[in-house]
Scaffold this active site. Structure first.
Site, short mmCIF file in Angstrom:
data_model
loop_
_atom_site.label_atom_id
_atom_site.label_comp_id
_atom_site.label_asym_id
_atom_site.label_seq_id
_atom_site.Cartn_x
_atom_site.Cartn_y
_atom_site.Cartn_z
CD GLU A 44 11.66 -43.97 9.61
OE1 GLU A 44 11.13 -45.06 9.34
OE2 GLU A 44 12.57 -43.84 10.46
CE LYS A 121 12.01 -48.67 8.57
NZ LYS A 121 11.59 -47.86 9.75
CB CYS A 164 14.90 -45.69 9.78
SG CYS A 164 15.11 -45.37 11.56
#
Length: 278
Positions: A44, A121, A164
């Protein structure tokens, strides 16, 4: 059809200078490919570790230049290249993100340089942490993506995409596996405090409960005066074994995953057929 796929994790200490980060990526990708990597995963925030600068980069000519660099890297090495996350100005439908925010987008690029898939995301890191930064609010600079599951095929393997903070939401990974995912990718930039407490445990849990491979690819070290990330990029087996780990320094590892291990694990312990809750 081949039953193995050689994957690589590239771990970095990215800064606010995308040119320096790009040079590091090129060197580590070349080394991983030399060791046989076919699917190469970057972390990321790979080209920019500065939330406030995301929109400026997304709006600049450097954005197109970076994507061309990644296309060229995939073509040069004949690999599937996963850019863990990068700020995107456009939504998948072509609309522009408003109010100075961006999408945090994962790019999957094919060996021919074409974009195979993008994943935006979903879960944003708006939390309080006992570290020098004290608190994080990604929603100030990032717009969450649509609730869309993304699974791509790489040399006969189904690969599920996430980023993440998604790692803390097991229902996402169960849904990806329901769609056929055999390898779950988690490019990340876990803080040192939260990473030390939970990173390895969560990766192992996602592998065990879904009986598939989980590849977590993180940032590491100090990125500025207040931001430290945990590193420890790792690959977990369908049995929850740690097959490879990078510790807390920049670098890479390469490992050949085997489809047979997934089928054997699911045959010996057929958890999915034993489920009683939907």
């Amino acid at each position: 059809m081949t039953t193995t796929l050689t994957v690589a994790a590239i771990q970095l200490t990215s800064t606010n200078c995308w040119q320096d980060n790009l040079n590091q990526v090129k060197q580590l990708v070349a080394a991983a490919v030399n060791d046989g990597a076919r699917l190469v995963v970057l972390p990321e925030n790979v080209f920019l570790f500065n939330g406030k600068g995301m929109r400026d980069l997304a709006e600049s000519p450097d954005q197109a230049a970076l994507f061309e660099e990644m296309r060229g890297l995939a073509i040069k090495h004949a690999i599937y290249l996963v850019v863990g996350s990068h700020p995107s100005l456009l939504r998948p439908n072509g609309d522009k993100v408003s109010d100075r925010r961006v999408r945090q987008t994962c790019w999957v690029i094919r060996p021919d340089g074409c974009l195979l898939e993008r994943y935006d995301k979903i879960h944003l890191f708006d939390v309080t942490v006992n570290d020098k930064a004290a608190s994080y609010k990604e929603s100030d600079v990032i717009e969450p993506g649509e609730l869309a599951l993304k699974v791509v095929e790489v040399d006969g393997f189904k690969v599920g995409l996430s980023i993440c903070y998604d790692l803390r939401f097991p229902e996402l990974y169960r849904a990806l596996v329901t769609l056929g995912a055999e390898i779950l990718l988690v490019p990340a930039a876990f803080t040192y405090v939260t990473g030390k407490a939970h990173w390895s445990i969560l990766l192992a849990a996602r592998a065990i409960e879904n009986q598939c491979y989980v590849l977590g690819v993180g940032q590491c070290g100090w990125h500025n005066e207040t931001r430290q990330t945990y590193g420890n990029s790792a690959l977990y087996s369908p049995w929850g074994e740690c097959l490879a780990n990078l510790g807390e320094a920049p670098g890479y590892f390469v490992f050949a995953v085997d489809k047979q291990q997934i089928s054997e694990s699911r045959q010996k312990m057929p958890c999915f057929s034993h489920r009683r809750l939907i």
